[in-house]
Write a protein that holds these residues in place. Structure first.
Motif, PDB file in Angstrom:
ATOM      1  N   SER A   1      10.389   4.030 -13.493  1.00 22.98           N
ATOM      2  CA  SER A   1      11.254   3.211 -12.641  1.00 22.98           C
ATOM      3  C   SER A   1      11.352   3.797 -11.236  1.00 22.98           C
ATOM      4  CB  SER A   1      12.647   3.115 -13.271  1.00 22.98           C
ATOM      5  OG  SER A   1      13.207   4.414 -13.348  1.00 22.98           O
ATOM      6  N   GLN A   2      10.610   4.878 -10.966  1.00 23.42           N
ATOM      7  CA  GLN A   2      10.740   5.541  -9.679  1.00 23.42           C
ATOM      8  C   GLN A   2       9.489   5.362  -8.813  1.00 23.42           C
ATOM      9  OE1 GLN A   2      12.249   9.503 -10.457  1.00 23.42           O
ATOM     10  NE2 GLN A   2      13.789   8.683 -11.834  1.00 23.42           N
TER      11      GLN A   2
ATOM     12  N   LEU B   1      -1.788  19.676 -17.243  1.00 23.08           N
ATOM     13  CA  LEU B   1      -2.034  18.829 -18.415  1.00 23.08           C
ATOM     14  C   LEU B   1      -1.746  17.373 -18.064  1.00 23.08           C
ATOM     15  CD1 LEU B   1      -2.464  18.443 -21.574  1.00 23.08           C
ATOM     16  CD2 LEU B   1       0.014  18.606 -21.735  1.00 23.08           C
TER      17      LEU B   1
ATOM     18  N   LYS C   1       2.795   6.713 -20.069  1.00 28.35           N
ATOM     19  CA  LYS C   1       4.112   6.152 -19.784  1.00 28.35           C
ATOM     20  C   LYS C   1       5.241   6.969 -20.387  1.00 28.35           C
ATOM     21  CE  LYS C   1       2.483   1.586 -18.878  1.00 28.35           C
ATOM     22  NZ  LYS C   1       2.319   0.210 -19.273  1.00 28.35           N
ATOM     23  N   GLN C   2       5.008   7.491 -21.572  1.00 27.44           N
ATOM     24  CA  GLN C   2       6.077   8.236 -22.233  1.00 27.44           C
ATOM     25  C   GLN C   2       6.153   9.682 -21.761  1.00 27.44           C
ATOM     26  OE1 GLN C   2       8.295   6.903 -24.347  1.00 27.44           O
ATOM     27  NE2 GLN C   2       7.298   4.925 -24.088  1.00 27.44           N
ATOM     28  N   GLN C   3       5.010  10.269 -21.404  1.00 30.11           N
ATOM     29  CA  GLN C   3       4.991  11.712 -21.205  1.00 30.11           C
ATOM     30  C   GLN C   3       4.699  12.153 -19.778  1.00 30.11           C
ATOM     31  OE1 GLN C   3       1.991  12.418 -24.189  1.00 30.11           O
ATOM     32  NE2 GLN C   3       3.536  13.077 -25.652  1.00 30.11           N
ATOM     33  N   ALA C   4       4.252  11.231 -18.931  1.00 28.91           N
ATOM     34  CA  ALA C   4       3.859  11.686 -17.599  1.00 28.91           C
ATOM     35  C   ALA C   4       4.641  11.028 -16.466  1.00 28.91           C
ATOM     36  CB  ALA C   4       2.368  11.441 -17.387  1.00 28.91           C
ATOM     37  N   LEU C   5       4.910   9.743 -16.579  1.00 27.20           N
ATOM     38  CA  LEU C   5       5.431   9.033 -15.409  1.00 27.20           C
ATOM     39  C   LEU C   5       6.934   8.823 -15.466  1.00 27.20           C
ATOM     40  CD1 LEU C   5       2.683   6.301 -15.053  1.00 27.20           C
ATOM     41  CD2 LEU C   5       3.030   8.275 -13.569  1.00 27.20           C
ATOM     42  N   PHE C   6       7.543   8.740 -14.261  1.00 28.67           N
ATOM     43  CA  PHE C   6       8.910   8.278 -14.132  1.00 28.67           C
ATOM     44  C   PHE C   6       8.774   6.826 -13.697  1.00 28.67           C
ATOM     45  CE2 PHE C   6       8.487  12.726 -12.912  1.00 28.67           C
ATOM     46  CZ  PHE C   6       9.162  13.298 -13.968  1.00 28.67           C
TER      47      PHE C   6
ATOM     48  N   ALA D   1       3.801  23.492 -24.093  1.00 29.16           N
ATOM     49  CA  ALA D   1       4.691  22.375 -24.433  1.00 29.16           C
ATOM     50  C   ALA D   1       5.198  22.492 -25.863  1.00 29.16           C
ATOM     51  CB  ALA D   1       3.987  21.044 -24.224  1.00 29.16           C
TER      52      ALA D   1
END
Lengths: 343, 508
Positions: B354-355, B341, B347-352, B311
């Motif tokens: 609103s999906q 990883l 919330k900022q780095q792993a998930l979408f 990354a």
């Protein structure tokens, strides 16, 4: 998970709330209300002839809006589509007329002098794809914001179109060429069929393919997409190629419909197209939106303009109304989202 | 204690049902350099935000010079003589030093700025803090240390009585730290008070007069630095019951090394001034083993994980997966070689957010749920989701549910499932239970045990020492981009780890 074998409590199924249903289909409802209103005020509105006329008018905007939806889903923007359309249309026209020397020849440009519509269409799409690719490279390689790159493209491609055309329109194509813009299959205008066909393809792409998922992922959270192993730069590059493709296709259909191509074609299209996409519920922040919404947004603008024309509303007032509706659509969307969080 | 300047009594604050402060006290005398100490999450930041007016307390009171004070905004606190210098510096990069010092308080008449006075007064304040620069130089052209001096000059310009410094030495070189401490000592002589937050305990011994220790949001003790020792401070910082956390059952580690990291190094500033440098980081993880990495925020633990995962870039060093070298230039390279990883900020780095769960869970494993390599096979997708829903006990309505509606624990399980679906050899989990309630924590820990027992080599990074101790087989400690120690978990204790994480010379 032997240690934690007890069955987990599952939350109760969410109730269907009327508010959510209304909110979700708001653009459709608005379109229906608008059509009912116009048909009461103006009997000419709800005739098959007029409705197909509306659809024919919106089909070119609609093609461009399909491409724009891909870009906006990645939180990007493409201001250059109108200019690409002008350039691609001229290239198609010149190809159909058999080269620069013959471009101003009058007449139906029979196949003796020029290439067939197939070559012309491929040339238009080729120009669009190449223009989109160059802009996509600038955005992904040199990290220039999409707004700036395509603002530059808007100016540069328009300049290229003016330079290439030498000022005048290129008109008069053979029948097979013109059929793509003016022909009909049964009662349905050909441009409408093209629009519907590509809307379906785009819908399938976004909803049922890996690539579609990746576009939503990149738009929803680019960092998370990168850390999930997606090639974010490649995906972003691809959506500008897609808008370029649709600008080229739109250019061909427009040239066929008008039996002419000129350097000022497509001026201001980008704003109408972005408006259609946004009214259709696609978020400018990326990650949410559908082709269905874009189709509705496109038709909605077309119906509105058509109805206002039939009601003799001045063109200036039409612009004011369209502007207000764009803002209201986004305000409504924001309101719905905040309500959803509270409920 | 000298004449009391500030008294904070019984300060309580909670965020959405989670209490950050439970009756915290802080007393600072005039002309005193006061260290505020505690582990990550002990409540230091929240207490200082309340003192600087950025947040208001749920209960408790603040007394300044014997009078009750209420701060509704940072401006209120500044007017009362409290200035805060945050770790993330807050200068306007495109403005000059002088303008930054007097931002919003420019000298002049009516709305017009008196530039001559502005520059002269700035010059005077700058010489007080030892900043030898032209006041017209732009803030963006200064080093981090110089920017910090500008912030201190700004605090002086406000006629502050109390200056709060949040980890002021984190980004400074040794010489710069010496200079800062000279300035701080000068403040003491002029009767100014300083609240000093640091993770470097030897600095506390060097420059501070008194200290206060917080733990789990509550006051633990206070005292004179001269009467104490680093050992005592550490004991008070970590002294907590750790019986609440379930210990890893029988470790299933084998001898086969899956991941080996050799001399991983990166110079400072790879991206941004605050990016940690890494110095010769070495470790290895075996099949089925859980390796804990303990370190404070900024110790380089997350940077190490991100470098291995591709990354972020690194300058030198080698990474081996099953003995074969890996030089990742993107996360894709690392994923292809079987590394996953789970990033620290879900919330900022792993998930979408609103999906749907569907889109979130299968994003890495699209190969497993596609037809002809192009189309998503939603049937296969449903099967996969159902499998992990059962295995990880994810509490959800269905595949179309939006992930932002899930609890933190269930969101984390979605991210874990995403990697499990790929069958990784190595899984790096950064802060596995941050923002997750106690019950879900135990579940996530059990999942990690379960994964290790299937042969995955797991690296767990955590700010919580009890967590690292409970779930690891082996622990390495990091500090300032270096590995400072390695211990077997059953032979380790919190005091020993804290010492390795905070002190230059190894005391343990």
């Amino acid at each position: 998970m032997a240690q934690v074998a007890a069955e987990a409590p599952v939350p109760k199924r969410q109730q269907i709330r009327p508010f959510n249903v209304v909110a979700r289909f708001a653009p459709v409802l608005f379109l229906v209300v608008l059509m009912i209103g116009f048909s009461i005020l103006e009997p000419r509105f709800l005739t098959p002839l007029n409705l197909f006329n509306v659809l024919r008018q919106v089909s070119i905007y609609g093609l461009l809006a399909i491409g724009m939806t891909f870009v906006i889903l990645t939180a990007g923007i493409d201001l250059s589509i109108g200019s690409i359309l002008a350039l691609a249309g001229l290239v198609a026209a010149v190809v159909a007329k058999g080269g620069l020397d013959n471009r101003f020849s009058v007449g139906d440009g029979s196949a003796a002098t020029g290439f067939g519509w197939e070559v012309a269409a491929l040339a238009a799409i080729g120009v669009g794809v190449a223009a989109g690719f160059v802009q996509g490279l600038a955005i992904t390689r040199f990290k220039v914001p999409p707004f700036v790159v395509t603002l530059g493209g808007m100016s540069a491609f328009r300049g290229a179109a003016l330079l290439f055309s030498g000022g005048g329109p290129v008109s008069g194509f053979d029948e097979a060429f013109v059929w793509w813009g003016q022909g009909k299959l049964g009662p349905v205008p050909v441009p409408v069929l093209i629009f519907v066909l590509f809307a379906i393809i785009a819908h399938i792409t976004l909803s049922y393919t890996r690539y579609g998922r990746q576009i939503y992922a990149v738009g929803g959270n680019p960092e998370a997409a990168r850390l999930a192993g997606l090639n974010v730069q490649k995906i972003i590059l691809s959506v500008y190629v897609i808008t370029g493709f649709f600008a080229g296709l739109g250019a061909f259909v427009l040239a066929a419909r008008l039996n002419s191509a000129e350097a000022v074609a497509g001026t201001g299209f980008e704003l109408t197209v972005i408006a259609s996409v946004v009214i259709g519920g696609t978020s400018l922040f990326g990650g949410t939106g559908t082709i269905f919404g874009t189709v509705i947004g496109t038709v909605l603008i077309g119906v509105l303009l058509n109805g206002l024309v039939l009601l003799d509303v001045s063109a200036y007032v039409q612009q004011i109304i369209i502007g207000m509706i764009i803002v209201l659509a986004v305000a409504f969307d924001t309101f719905v989202k905040s309500r959803r969080r509270i409920l | 204690m000298r004449q009391p300047l500030l008294q904070m009594n019984g300060i309580t604050k909670s965020f959405g049902g989670i209490s950050a402060l439970r009756a915290a006290d802080l007393r600072v005398g005039a002309g005193e350099v006061h260290a505020l100490l505690g582990e990550n999450g002990a409540g230091k930041s929240t207490l200082l935000k309340i003192l600087s007016g950025a947040q208001s307390p749920d209960a408790g009171e603040i007394n300044l010079l014997g009078a009750k004070a209420t701060f509704n905004s940072p401006q209120d606190a500044q007017r009362s003589g409290i200035a805060t210098i945050y770790q993330e510096l807050t200068l306007v990069p495109g403005m000059s030093i002088a303008e930054n010092i007097f931002l919003g308080r420019e000298p002049g008449r009516a709305s017009f700025v008196d530039w001559g006075r502005l520059v002269d007064e700035a010059q005077g304040l700058m010489s007080k803090v030892g900043l030898e620069k032209n006041p017209r130089i732009l803030a963006r052209d200064l080093s981090v240390a110089e920017q910090q001096l500008v912030e201190i000059a700004r605090a002086l310009s406000m006629k502050s009585k109390l200056i709060i410094m949040d980890e002021p030495t984190a980004a400074l070189s040794n010489a710069e730290v010496d200079r800062l401490f000279d300035i701080v000592s000068g403040f003491r002589d002029e009767g100014l008070s300083v609240i000093f937050v640091t993770h470097r305990l030897e600095e506390v011994m060097r420059v501070c007069d008194r200290f206060t220790i917080l733990r789990d949001g509550a006051f633990v003790c206070e005292g004179d630095v001269a009467d104490t020792s680093i050992d005592v401070i550490i004991r008070h910082m970590v002294g907590r019951e750790i019986t609440a956390m379930q210990r890893r059952p029988a470790p299933a580690a084998t001898e086969r090394v899956v991941l080996r990291v050799e001399n991983l190094s990166r110079r400072r500033g790879a991206e941004g001034l605050n990016a940690m440098a890494l110095h010769d980081v070495c470790f290895e993880v075996r099949r089925g083993e859980i390796l804990g990495i303990a370190g404070l925020v900024g110790s380089g633990r997350t940077e190490t994980a991100r470098a291995i995962f591709g990354a972020d870039p690194f300058d030198s060093g080698n990474i081996f997966i099953d003995g074969v070298s890996l030089r990742p230039t993107s996360p894709q390279d690392a994923i292809r070689r079987g590394i996953g990883l789970v990033p620290e900020d879900r919330k900022q780095q792993a998930l979408f957010l609103s999906q749907s769960i569907r889109a979130n869970l299968t994003v890495t494993a699209q190969d497993r749920v596609s037809r002809l390599g192009v189309f998503i096979d939603s049937g296969a997708e449903d099967t996969l989701i159902a499998e992990y829903r059962k295995l990880l006990r994810i509490r959800m309505l269905g595949p179309e549910q939006i992930v932002s509606d899930l609890s933190g624990g269930n969101q984390q399980k979605i991210v874990l499932a995403r990697w499990l679906a790929l069958g990784p050899k190595v899984l790096i989990v950064d802060e596995p239970t941050r923002g997750i309630d106690v019950g879900a924590k135990a579940e996530v820990h059990n999942l990690l045990f379960q994964m290790a027992s299937t042969g995955i080599a797991i690296v767990v990074i955590s700010s919580e020492l009890p967590e690292v101790l409970a779930i690891s087989d082996r622990i390495i400690t990091m500090r300032e981009g270096r590995v400072t120690g390695e211990v077997q978990a059953d032979a380790a204790n919190p005091e020993m780890l804290m010492a390795l994480m905070t002190v230059d010379a190894v005391l343990a």
